[in-house]
Design an enzyme around this catalytic site. Structure first.
Site, PDB file in Angstrom:
ATOM      1  N   GLU A   1      15.695  -6.597  20.544  1.00 43.65           N
ATOM      2  CA  GLU A   1      14.777  -6.407  21.665  1.00 43.65           C
ATOM      3  C   GLU A   1      13.312  -6.482  21.246  1.00 43.65           C
ATOM      4  O   GLU A   1      12.484  -7.037  21.971  1.00 43.65           O
ATOM      5  CB  GLU A   1      15.052  -5.053  22.317  1.00 43.65           C
ATOM      6  CG  GLU A   1      14.266  -4.800  23.583  1.00 43.65           C
ATOM      7  CD  GLU A   1      14.730  -3.529  24.282  1.00 43.65           C
ATOM      8  OE1 GLU A   1      13.903  -2.891  24.924  1.00 43.65           O
ATOM      9  OE2 GLU A   1      15.921  -3.190  24.182  1.00 43.65           O
ATOM     10  N   ASP A   2      12.976  -5.944  20.074  1.00 43.97           N
ATOM     11  CA  ASP A   2      11.564  -5.772  19.698  1.00 43.97           C
ATOM     12  C   ASP A   2      11.128  -6.569  18.474  1.00 43.97           C
ATOM     13  O   ASP A   2       9.995  -6.428  18.026  1.00 43.97           O
ATOM     14  CB  ASP A   2      11.275  -4.284  19.437  1.00 43.97           C
ATOM     15  CG  ASP A   2      11.418  -3.444  20.697  1.00 43.97           C
ATOM     16  OD1 ASP A   2      11.209  -4.001  21.783  1.00 43.97           O
ATOM     17  OD2 ASP A   2      11.760  -2.257  20.591  1.00 43.97           O
TER      18      ASP A   2
END
Length: 730
Positions: free
Chosen positions: A77-78
């Site tokens: 996600e990051d």
């Protein structure tokens, strides 16, 4: 950095000495490198968050792959890390766990979504992922718990937004999966950020009263222990601390002072068998006065999350109330750890299967709980109401609502239902067919409406009739998602059959009108396939719903000149009617040569005027006609404008043409409902089209009517359609 890693590994070793540290060290270093340069709002290196998430998972006694996934849960996600990299390094199982907790909004979407839609779709993905691997929810809850523990570093607006979502969704999810410790901590942290004044007040009262309360509980535990020892029962007895949010909730519901709620002491008694649970209950009630209606048997009737325990409240000799829970050690593990207990039992279960070739009862309890939660998610996701993002969050909150009731059948079967369920929900809980054919219900021997709300302990008898069928009104009061789902499915099937029948009727009438002959259904099917419809049922249903027009069929099978002939004025009933029509009276003279104005489309019942043309008879207009040409003629040649009236006494030989605009809410089957009205009144529609404009659907209809009475009946019938906004002639 090195100290952080060593500190993490030391904590893991203390919590789980059974785990190999090397794979965890490799996952830590991988995550640390992936998040290099990223900091949290607290200005701490980002690795602090996945490491803390992994420690929470270790406390839950999950397997090593789940803990590794906790260390890696934000990498997709990051960071720039891709799924294939995780799969190559840590295996497919771990990579899929990480993918399961990754939000959808990290991927690209063609359509622009609102935050609400994104939130709904993220939760939908989460639930789907849980059905594939239930460990996903453990990682997500551990992730949310650490975020809540560090929420103080965020802006106040974000604190409230995250706390609200946590209280609405994540805390109930933790409860649903039996993770009591996580649920309690999440709720207390939500209270801190959503109701800071109440949180401070409760903490102050607890701090002030703690010493006296602890002394009282200690003395009561000693007295209970002595009583049980006299009866040769060994038990573990502990005091239970009331959680801040439970005190706050009881204060709001019962309107009791905080000090009185906290003063209510609570203990837990743990024994080694179910039989001893009931024995202990009898001994407690023999030695202390039980409070009326306070006993709850969650062993015989477990909660939806498989929680089991006996609950009672007694009054001591000093006049103080004490809440008591009685359960076995296995029940206690399930109550505290929920589905996480699945992994605690897994190795023991494998050992039993290898050496004893059988499962223990405790294994079956845990497995039942495990499967029950997966079934709940799958049932929820199948609801038609849950298909739209707008409804998803509210429906999820409704299904997570924890309160339940127990109703009883005349045969003694115990039926578990959500609080607020009706007698009809009870019927569907017995069997779908019982619900479909429910005609009435008796509750505790009295005949009551099927919408009657049930209470725990009600004895419910369902009265069925093979001729009884579901009503749309049922959806207004049915409480359980299962019963609503079944009723909606029934009406979808019914509406599909009605559309098929109506479409077949339209096709047959239009085919006769245009002299089209089809000797076999195979010929009709071939025509349908030319229109890219692959079966006859769908073909007729699309005709019935107006998704396919007969003009499309004419274009498909006829040459251009035939199409022109089919709709030419010579063959058009409207043209022939306007050359000669009956039903207008001027004094005692009728059957005049009449024309009907195209501008205002007068029909029987309208107030009308006639304009005497030069050599073409009389043109009929509504008296309210706004056509500029007609208005000008009224001023220039008023002598040519005469008052007319409809002739209701003589029999009309031909129906009158009408054009009508119908506007309604853009809901499923609105168009089908309109067509059904025309069909039931035997009104022949010569042309129709529908279009959606924002949240409305607008339909133009051209048809023929043979009397004012029938026209009035048509309007009255149309006005009964759900979602109708307006009806106008044009």
């Amino acid at each position: 950095m090195v100290n952080q890693k060593e500190n993490f590994l030391a904590k893991i070793k203390a919590l789980r000495p059974d785990l190999k540290l090397k794979p965890l060290q490799q996952a830590y270093e991988f995550s640390q490198k992936a998040h290099q340069g990223q900091n949290r709002y607290s200005r701490q290196p980002f690795i602090e968050h996945p490491a803390s998430t992994a420690l929470i998972l270790a406390e839950l006694n999950v397997d090593i792959n789940c803990i590794i996934a906790g260390l890696l849960h934000d990498t997709l996600e990051d960071t720039a890390i891709e799924f294939s990299q995780l799969e190559d390094r840590f295996g497919k199982e771990t990579a899929q766990l990480v993918e399961g907790v990754t939000k959808l909004d990290t991927y690209s979407y063609q359509e622009k979504r609102t935050h609400r839609n994104n939130q709904a779709e993220n939760f939908r993905k989460l639930l789907v992922s849980i059905t594939k691997d239930i460990r996903v929810i453990l990682i997500k809850l551990a992730d949310r718990l650490h975020n809540m523990r560090t929420l103080e570093h965020l802006p106040v607006s974000k604190q409230k937004k995250i706390a609200t979502e946590t209280l609405d969704i994540y805390a109930p999810l933790a409860n649903r999966f039996g993770l009591a410790k996580i649920k309690w901590e999440l709720e207390d942290l939500c209270l801190k950020y959503l109701y800071p004044d109440e949180y401070t007040k409760i903490r102050s009262i607890i701090k002030t009263q703690k010493a006296g309360r602890d002394r009282f509980i200690g003395a009561f535990i000693d007295s209970v222990r002595k009583i049980l020892k006299k009866n040769s029962i060994n038990a573990e007895i502990t005091g239970r601390t009331k959680h801040l949010y439970s005190i706050f909730r009881k204060h709001k519901l019962d309107r009791l002072p905080y000090s009185d709620i906290y003063d209510l002491a609570a203990i837990r008694i743990i024994v080694d068998s179910v039989e001893k649970c009931y024995t202990v209950l009898g001994i407690i009630h023999a030695n202390f006065q039980p409070v009326e209606n306070s006993f709850r048997d969650f062993i015989a009737r477990p909660k939806p999350n498989n929680y089991q325990s006996l609950h009672t409240v007694v009054i001591t000799s000093a006049g103080r109330k004490v809440e008591i829970q009685i359960r076995t050690l296995k029940m206690h593990w399930i109550a505290e750890e929920g589905i996480a207990a699945h992994w605690k039992y897994k190795e023991l279960q494998d050992y039993r299967l290898r050496f004893w070739k059988k499962r223990s009862k405790s294994d079956q309890i845990v497995q039942t709980n495990f499967e029950k939660q997966l079934t709940w998610i799958r049932t929820f996701l199948k609801q038609p109401e849950a298909e739209t993002s707008e409804n998803f969050i509210e429906l999820l909150k409704l299904d997570l609502y924890p309160d339940i009731i127990i109703a009883i059948s005349p045969q003694g079967d115990l039926i578990q239902l959500p609080k607020g369920s009706t007698a009809l929900d009870f019927a569907f809980a017995i069997h779908t067919d019982v619900g479909f054919h429910c005609e009435g219900t008796q509750v505790n021997g009295r005949l009551v409406p099927i919408r009657t709300e049930l209470k725990s302990g009600d004895i419910v008898k369902v009265i069925t009739n093979p001729q009884a069928h579901p009503s749309q009104d049922w959806l207004q009061f049915l409480r359980t998602s299962r019963s609503r789902q079944k009723v909606r499915a029934y009406f979808r099937e019914k509406e599909q059959q009605e559309a098929i029948e109506l479409g077949r009727e339209i096709f047959e009438k239009k085919a006769r009108k245009y002299h089209l002959k089809f000797k076999t259904e195979a010929q009709i099917l071939e025509l349908a396939r030319q229109l890219k419809v692959h079966d006859l049922k769908t073909f007729y249903a699309q005709l019935g719903r107006g998704e396919l027009l007969f003009s499309d069929i004419i274009k498909q099978i006829s040459p251009p000149e035939a199409q022109a002939e089919a709709v030419s004025p010579k063959n058009d009933r409207l043209g022939s009617l306007r050359e000669q029509a009956h039903g207008i009276r001027i004094g005692d003279v009728d059957s005049l040569l009449l024309h009907y104005a195209k501008c205002c489309q007068p029909v029987p019942g309208d107030k009308i005027l006639g304009y005497i043309t030069r050599g073409r008879g009389i043109t009929i207009h509504k008296s309210t006609c706004k056509n500029p040409g007609f208005l000008n003629l009224q001023k220039k040649e008023p002598e040519r404008v005469i008052k007319l009236q409809w002739d209701y006494e003589s029999k009309q030989t031909e129906p009158f043409p009408v054009k009508m605009k119908i506007v309604g809410l853009n809901r499923r089957n609105f168009y089908l409902d309109v067509l059904n009205v025309f069909s039931k009144l035997n009104i022949d529609i010569s042309d129709t089209n529908m279009r959606a404009v924002k949240k409305r659907i607008i339909g133009n209809f051209k048809f023929y009517i043979d009397s004012k009475q029938k026209y009035d009946l048509l309007r009255k019938s149309l006005q009964k359609i759900s979602g109708l906004i307006s009806i106008d002639k044009f």
